[in-house]
Design an enzyme around this catalytic site. Structure first.
Site, PDB file in Angstrom:
ATOM      1  N   SER A 117       0.833  -1.208   0.000  1.00 25.40           N
ATOM      2  CA  SER A 117       0.000   0.000   0.000  1.00 25.40           C
ATOM      3  C   SER A 117       0.858   1.244   0.000  1.00 25.40           C
ATOM      4  CB  SER A 117      -0.859  -0.012   1.264  1.00 25.40           C
ATOM      5  OG  SER A 117      -1.484   1.230   1.468  1.00 25.40           O
ATOM      6  N   TYR A 141      -1.521  -0.126  10.412  1.00 22.74           N
ATOM      7  CA  TYR A 141      -1.837  -0.748   9.121  1.00 22.74           C
ATOM      8  C   TYR A 141      -0.651  -0.596   8.159  1.00 22.74           C
ATOM      9  CZ  TYR A 141      -3.462  -1.131   4.359  1.00 22.74           C
ATOM     10  OH  TYR A 141      -3.551  -1.462   3.038  1.00 22.74           O
ATOM     11  N   LYS A 145       2.107  -3.401   6.445  1.00 23.01           N
ATOM     12  CA  LYS A 145       2.387  -3.559   5.011  1.00 23.01           C
ATOM     13  C   LYS A 145       3.891  -3.435   4.744  1.00 23.01           C
ATOM     14  CE  LYS A 145      -1.541  -4.668   3.461  1.00 23.01           C
ATOM     15  NZ  LYS A 145      -1.742  -5.937   2.776  1.00 23.01           N
TER      16      LYS A 145
HETATM   17  C1  WQD Z   1      -9.247  10.024   0.525  1.00 21.77           C
HETATM   18  C2  WQD Z   1      -9.344  11.521   0.818  1.00 21.77           C
HETATM   19  C3  WQD Z   1      -9.963  12.007   3.088  1.00 21.77           C
HETATM   20  C4  WQD Z   1     -14.110  10.598   2.866  1.00 21.77           C
HETATM   21  C5  WQD Z   1      -6.694   5.119   2.830  1.00 21.77           C
HETATM   22  C6  WQD Z   1      -5.528   4.392   3.413  1.00 21.77           C
HETATM   23  C7  WQD Z   1      -4.713   3.791   2.326  1.00 21.77           C
HETATM   24  C8  WQD Z   1      -5.580   2.914   1.460  1.00 21.77           C
HETATM   25  C9  WQD Z   1      -6.733   3.691   0.922  1.00 21.77           C
HETATM   26  C10 WQD Z   1      -5.989   0.648   2.119  1.00 21.77           C
HETATM   27  C11 WQD Z   1      -8.738  11.900   2.186  1.00 21.77           C
HETATM   28  C12 WQD Z   1     -10.998  12.508   2.115  1.00 21.77           C
HETATM   29  C13 WQD Z   1     -12.791  10.898   2.612  1.00 21.77           C
HETATM   30  C14 WQD Z   1     -15.055  11.658   2.978  1.00 21.77           C
HETATM   31  C15 WQD Z   1     -13.290  13.223   2.585  1.00 21.77           C
HETATM   32  N1  WQD Z   1      -6.117   1.858   2.247  1.00 21.77           N
HETATM   33  N2  WQD Z   1     -12.396  12.196   2.475  1.00 21.77           N
HETATM   34  N3  WQD Z   1     -14.596  12.935   2.820  1.00 21.77           N
HETATM   35  O1  WQD Z   1      -7.080   8.062   3.500  1.00 21.77           O
HETATM   36  O2  WQD Z   1      -6.207   8.495   1.170  1.00 21.77           O
HETATM   37  O3  WQD Z   1      -6.207   6.214   2.058  1.00 21.77           O
HETATM   38  O4  WQD Z   1      -7.444   4.252   2.002  1.00 21.77           O
HETATM   39  O5  WQD Z   1      -5.604  -0.235   1.653  1.00 21.77           O
HETATM   40  O6  WQD Z   1      -3.707   3.076   2.884  1.00 21.77           O
HETATM   41  O7  WQD Z   1      -4.744   5.291   4.153  1.00 21.77           O
HETATM   42  O8  WQD Z   1      -8.349   7.210   1.445  1.00 21.77           O
HETATM   43  O9  WQD Z   1     -10.657   7.229   0.617  1.00 21.77           O
HETATM   44  O10 WQD Z   1     -10.245   7.380   3.116  1.00 21.77           O
HETATM   45  O11 WQD Z   1      -9.700   9.334   1.677  1.00 21.77           O
HETATM   46  O12 WQD Z   1     -12.949  14.428   2.476  1.00 21.77           O
HETATM   47  O13 WQD Z   1     -16.275  11.479   3.215  1.00 21.77           O
HETATM   48  O14 WQD Z   1     -10.732  11.856   0.911  1.00 21.77           O
HETATM   49  O15 WQD Z   1      -9.815  12.905   4.159  1.00 21.77           O
HETATM   50  O16 WQD Z   1      -8.139  13.148   2.048  1.00 21.77           O
HETATM   51  P1  WQD Z   1      -6.919   7.598   2.113  1.00 21.77           P
HETATM   52  P2  WQD Z   1      -9.812   7.713   1.739  1.00 21.77           P
END
Ligand code: WQD
Length: 319
Positions: A117, A141, A145
């Protein structure tokens, strides 16, 4: 050769299983069905229900199917949950992998693809993060990885196992509606959920040092990601013993949360302005892949864009 796909009943794993079959490869799926769904496994592909901590069942499965390659996706993947339950994450993601590697090497498996990841990088301080950037994960997490990559690489060095660690960026979309993500953990499904409930999508922070103030990510279509696994599997099959690849799997293009929310509104027919919320703790401002190494090593580049991701994910949700 036959590939064992752990986590092959999950959202990403099932896409990999379908893509491998479409490429004419033999596959079997191994999944504990904790979050996986039996119906996602392609017809004609056998499913063994079990944990990667179960050495005896792994031994029987690897032998029964004469498995020569493993694609290991089975893991826990929620960052927040990993902060609350680190021991569970280390047991399932690191100990589960260690047991699987032991079984695989004992069974004569020669290729191993590990699902890693972008979380291994933590908070990158470059525009495009290359595979050589320092790894400083910010959550248990991400630590599991990174530790997983070390285990895989060390095993390859010691035994000649051909290995690849694929560092996924932000995965979205569905190849077919039945394979859509049923979780509500990431931006696209979370925005769908709010729009469907008649609520404003939430943007977690609009005061980041980015062009529009919202976080920037590298979104990758799960169908492209599945093709990257096929290309990696085929590349390892013909590679020298001990070959060891570490590859970013992204598009190399940053898209902001605000841009994603706009595309989602357009593709779903809603026009609900987002609500700006406080920052979510731990979110890096920008995480975007340098995608060249995958192109060089496995001849793969993403083909689909964020509109394809959103439209296909929405079709899956509506189905
Ligand atoms: C993306 C952006 C949120 C929801 C995580 C893990 C990574 C991988 C993918 C696993 C961020 C913003 C989100 C919402 C928002 N995981 N957001 N409103 O955090 O980049 O990555 O998931 O395998 O390892 O860290 O992904 O989709 O949670 O968020 O503003 O309702 O969208 O703050 O900036 P993230 P995400």
């Amino acid at each position: 050769m036959t590939w064992l796909i752990t986590g092959g009943a999950g959202y990403i794993g099932a896409h990999v299983a379908h893509a491998l079959r479409a490429a004419g490869e033999q596959a079997v799926v191994y999944d504990d069905l904790s979050t996986g769904i039996r119906e996602r496994v392609p017809s004609g592909v056998e499913l063994t229900v079990g944990s990667t901590l179960d050495r005896a069942l792994l031994d029987r499965t690897l032998t029964a199917h004469a498995v020569t390659g493993v694609i290991h996706l089975a893991a826990k993947k929620q960052v927040g949950e990993s902060v609350e339950q680190p021991l569970r994450y280390y047991r399932e993601n690191v100990e589960g992998l260690r047991v699987l590697l032991e079984a695989a090497t004992a069974a004569g498996v020669h290729s191993f693809v590990f699902s890693s990841s972008a979380a291994v990088y933590g908070v990158p301080d470059v525009d495009l993060v290359t595979e050589d950037a320092p790894c400083m994960p910010m959550s248990p997490y991400g630590e599991t990885k990174l530790a997983g990559e070390w285990l895989v690489r060390a095993t390859g060095r010691a035994t000649g196992l051909r290995t690849a660690s694929l560092r996924y960026f932000n995965v979205a979309g569905a190849a077919t509606p039945e394979l859509a993500d049923t979780g509500l953990c990431n931006l696209v499904p979370m925005v769908f959920e709010r729009l469907s409930a008649g609520e404003a999508p939430q943007i977690f922070g609009a005061d980041y040092p980015t062009p529009d103030g919202t976080c920037v990510r590298d979104y990758i279509h799960v169908a492209d990601l599945a093709e990257a696994h096929v290309a990696t599997a085929q590349r390892l099959s013909g590679a020298a013993p001990g070959t060891d690849l570490t590859l970013n799997i992204g598009r190399g293009e940053g898209v902001s949360v605000r841009e994603m929310v706009d595309v989602i509104n357009q593709e779903t027919g809603y026009a609900t302005p987002p609500a700006i919320m406080d920052r979510r703790p731990g979110d890096p401002a920008r995480v975007v892949a340098a995608a060249d190494r995958a192109a060089e090593e496995i001849g793969w580049r993403a083909k689909l864009d964020v509109r394809d991701m959103v439209a296909s994910a929405w079709a899956g949700r509506a189905s």
